[in-house]
Design an enzyme around this catalytic site. Structure first.
Site, PDB file in Angstrom:
ATOM      1  N   ASP A 108      -1.291 -12.053  -6.668  1.00  0.00           N
ATOM      2  CA  ASP A 108      -2.385 -12.575  -5.243  1.00  0.00           C
ATOM      3  C   ASP A 108      -3.441 -12.129  -5.332  1.00  0.00           C
ATOM      4  OD1 ASP A 108      -2.643  -9.564  -6.026  1.00  0.00           O
ATOM      5  OD2 ASP A 108      -1.649  -9.019  -4.705  1.00  0.00           O
ATOM      6  N   ASN A 177       1.972   2.087   1.068  1.00  0.00           N
ATOM      7  CA  ASN A 177       3.029   1.664   2.056  1.00  0.00           C
ATOM      8  C   ASN A 177       3.793   1.267   1.469  1.00  0.00           C
ATOM      9  OD1 ASN A 177       2.053  -0.220   1.647  1.00  0.00           O
ATOM     10  ND2 ASN A 177       1.840  -1.251   4.158  1.00  0.00           N
ATOM     11  N   HIS A 179       3.847  -1.102  -0.662  1.00  0.00           N
ATOM     12  CA  HIS A 179       4.206  -2.521  -1.446  1.00  0.00           C
ATOM     13  C   HIS A 179       4.206  -3.276  -3.141  1.00  0.00           C
ATOM     14  CE1 HIS A 179      -0.755  -2.877  -0.606  1.00  0.00           C
ATOM     15  NE2 HIS A 179      -0.414  -2.358  -2.055  1.00  0.00           N
ATOM     16  N   GLU A 184       4.030  -6.866   2.213  1.00  0.00           N
ATOM     17  CA  GLU A 184       3.565  -5.371   3.398  1.00  0.00           C
ATOM     18  C   GLU A 184       5.636  -5.237   3.751  1.00  0.00           C
ATOM     19  OE1 GLU A 184       1.311  -4.350   2.656  1.00  0.00           O
ATOM     20  OE2 GLU A 184      -0.568  -5.037   3.520  1.00  0.00           O
TER      21      GLU A 184
HETATM   22  C1  F6R Z   1      -3.112  -5.913  -6.479  1.00  0.00           C
HETATM   23  C2  F6R Z   1      -1.164  -5.272  -6.209  1.00  0.00           C
HETATM   24  C3  F6R Z   1      -0.971  -4.104  -5.186  1.00  0.00           C
HETATM   25  C4  F6R Z   1      -2.001  -3.034  -5.687  1.00  0.00           C
HETATM   26  C5  F6R Z   1      -1.473  -1.619  -4.779  1.00  0.00           C
HETATM   27  C6  F6R Z   1      -1.480  -0.920  -4.962  1.00  0.00           C
HETATM   28  O1  F6R Z   1      -3.240  -7.137  -6.913  1.00  0.00           O
HETATM   29  O2  F6R Z   1      -0.260  -6.260  -5.886  1.00  0.00           O
HETATM   30  O3  F6R Z   1       0.139  -4.281  -5.131  1.00  0.00           O
HETATM   31  O4  F6R Z   1      -0.978  -2.081  -7.037  1.00  0.00           O
HETATM   32  O5  F6R Z   1      -2.472  -2.004  -4.244  1.00  0.00           O
HETATM   33  O6  F6R Z   1      -3.105  -0.803  -6.095  1.00  0.00           O
HETATM   34  P1  F6R Z   1      -3.822   0.555  -6.237  1.00  0.00           P
HETATM   35  O7  F6R Z   1      -3.895   0.192  -8.208  1.00  0.00           O
HETATM   36  O8  F6R Z   1      -5.538   0.553  -6.081  1.00  0.00           O
HETATM   37  O9  F6R Z   1      -3.828   1.578  -5.492  1.00  0.00           O
END
Ligand code: F6R
Length: 292
Positions: A108, A177, A179, A184
């Site tokens: 992303d 959440n 994701h 989302e």
């Molecule tokens: C970012 C992504 C998100 C993160 C997730 C966890 O490229 O794909 O799904 O992996 O938000 O983020 P952290 O590791 O910062 O808790």
């Protein structure tokens, strides 16, 4: 095997008395379980600490890259990934892990941030991994959140992944959440790369990384849940107590689009790597791996 199991189950269903049928059915289930390919079981590995969990993930990636130098690697960003990339850089330096033929696709990118913006995911990847290993930057791909036509950009990204033969190994984090990528809650399981509005929970989760919390973009481009399910192998890495509740829902709860990560339950080859804190709310007893 599954067809044989179903046929036997039908025959057993007709056996009288039902208690004998019930017993035979249990025998059948145990026999088939033994024969199930491990690839069709979600593997959950719990490591004693977040450092060891990240190291385990880095080693899985390193082994895959050693085995296939032309690996198409799916990458993620976020705090959980920092230590994975540190581990890969270390393996590159100490064991000369070779990235020269490797191709990468990130999950992303924020809409409206250029690669020079320190909060963009392109900047994160360059500085956390790409500039420290011998990867050809031309072989590294992220969706372009600055594209004038975002829908066309998403379509192009999907096409490019296909042209490269699909993603061999995708590393994933999980949001509070549920994701994966920026899928989302209520992203459909068949969703593809697209523009996605970020939920307040996600914007709040990522706000500490921005100087001004309100600067967290409202939108991102993300691979879809369907795009992720198409990857040949997935690794989900989660660490820390704040991920414990969502991890247990994603792994042990029902599959629901309300928790995008729960879609991984139907992935044929998914390994979940946790530290003890992230695994603390799991109801089943998983093996705590203390060695490497
Ligand atoms: C970012 C992504 C998100 C993160 C997730 C966890 O490229 O794909 O799904 O992996 O938000 O983020 P952290 O590791 O910062 O808790």
């Amino acid at each position: 095997m599954e067809q044989i199991r179903r046929k036997c189950a039908w025959i057993i269903f007709l056996i009288q008395p039902p208690t004998l049928g019930g017993f035979l059915f249990q025998v059948l289930e145990v026999c088939c379980e033994d024969n199930l390919s491990p690839a069709y079981v979600m593997e959950v590995i719990i490591q004693p600490s977040s450092e060891l969990a990240a190291q385990f993930a880095a080693q899985m990636i390193g082994r895959a890259l050693h085995a296939d130098p032309r690996l198409v690697l799916g990458l993620a960003t976020g705090c959980t990934m920092d230590a994975v990339y540190t581990g890969l850089i270390q393996m590159h330096r100490e064991e000369t892990l070779d990235f020269s033929s490797c191709r990468t696709f990130n999950l992303d990118e924020y809409v409206g941030l250029s690669g020079e913006n320190p909060n963009s995911y392109r900047y994160y990847m360059n500085h956390h991994l790409f500039y420290h290993v011998n990867i050809d930057i031309k072989n590294t791909h992220l969706p372009d959140g600055m594209a004038s036509d975002l829908d066309a950009q998403c379509e192009k990204y999907e096409k490019l992944i296909k042209e490269y033969g699909g993603i061999d190994l995708q590393i994933l984090g999980i949001g509070q959440n549920g994701h994966i990528g920026f899928n989302e809650p209520f992203s459909t399981f068949s969703s593809r790369t697209r523009k996605q509005a970020l939920s307040p929970v996600t914007r709040e989760q990522n706000a500490p990384l921005f100087q001004v919390p309100d600067e967290v973009p409202l939108f991102a481009l993300t691979m879809g849940v369907g795009t992720i399910l198409d990857c040949r192998q997935c690794i989900l890495l989660a660490t820390g107590e704040e991920k414990a509740a969502i991890v247990s829902q994603a792994i042990e709860g029902s599959m629901t689009s309300a928790i995008s990560a729960s879609a991984l339950q139907m992935h044929p080859e998914c390994t979940v790597i946790l530290d003890q804190e992230a695994g603390s709310k799991l109801k089943s007893h998983y093996h705590l791996m203390t060695g490497r």
